[in-house]
Motif scaffolding. Structure first.
Motif: not given
Length: 182
Positions: A114-115, A121-129
């Motif tokens: 979410d942060s 930083e959608f690519d990094r967000a996608d990895l964690h999500a």
């Protein structure tokens, strides 16, 4: 009640109880929007946790700091704090949950994603999500799944994928309804 528990834990001088109560107090104050007090409790929990080196607490205490940072819009600081929690992850965290309503490792990745969304930083967000979603699904844990689906829905919307967002949010809402979580 938590302030009384805090007073008793400190009177006993029991560092595990002190850290645990301070973490719970930080979470309660965060939910109430009392951010300065929440941060003070999270800082106290972190300081005590460092002394006792119990993985559940060395993970939870800085997690609470990152939660408050997230809530107050300090997203870059929240990412940095939450990334530090990875060094304290153990398989036992999700097995025992130690008072957490959702799986701790799922919640870490949920807040982190979410942060990262807020920072663009959608690519990094996608990895964690995606990893959080995988963990919630593997455990078949509705509350963990509902939390991450909410963030995944925000991410898919930000990525211009509204149909996927709607499907995720519908699934989360249905989980809430099916389990009387609303």
């Amino acid at each position: 009640v938590l302030r009384e528990a805090q007073r008793l834990a400190y009177a006993l001088g029991d560092p595990l109880r002190m850290a645990a109560v301070d973490f719970q107090l930080a979470t309660a104050l965060w939910r109430l929007g009392e951010h300065d007090a929440a941060m003070a409790a999270a800082d106290a929990a972190t300081a005590t946790s460092a002394r006792i080196a119990i993985p559940a607490m060395t993970f939870a205490a800085p997690f609470a700091i990152g939660m408050v940072q997230h809530e107050t819009g300090a997203f870059a600081a929240s990412v940095a704090t939450h990334e530090q929690c990875f060094q304290h992850e153990t398989a036992e965290l999700d097995e025992k949950r130690a008072g957490w309503a959702a799986f701790p490792t799922v919640m870490l990745r949920t807040f982190l994603a979410d942060s990262l969304i807020e920072l663009g930083e959608f690519d990094r967000a996608d990895l964690h999500a995606s990893e959080a979603s995988r963990r919630a699904e593997a455990a078949n844990h509705a509350y963990s799944r509902a939390n991450i689906n909410h963030v995944l829905g925000r991410l898919r919307t930000a990525q211009g994928r509204p149909h996927e967002a709607i499907a995720l949010l519908k699934q989360g809402w249905q989980d809430y309804l099916d389990r009387d979580m609303v």
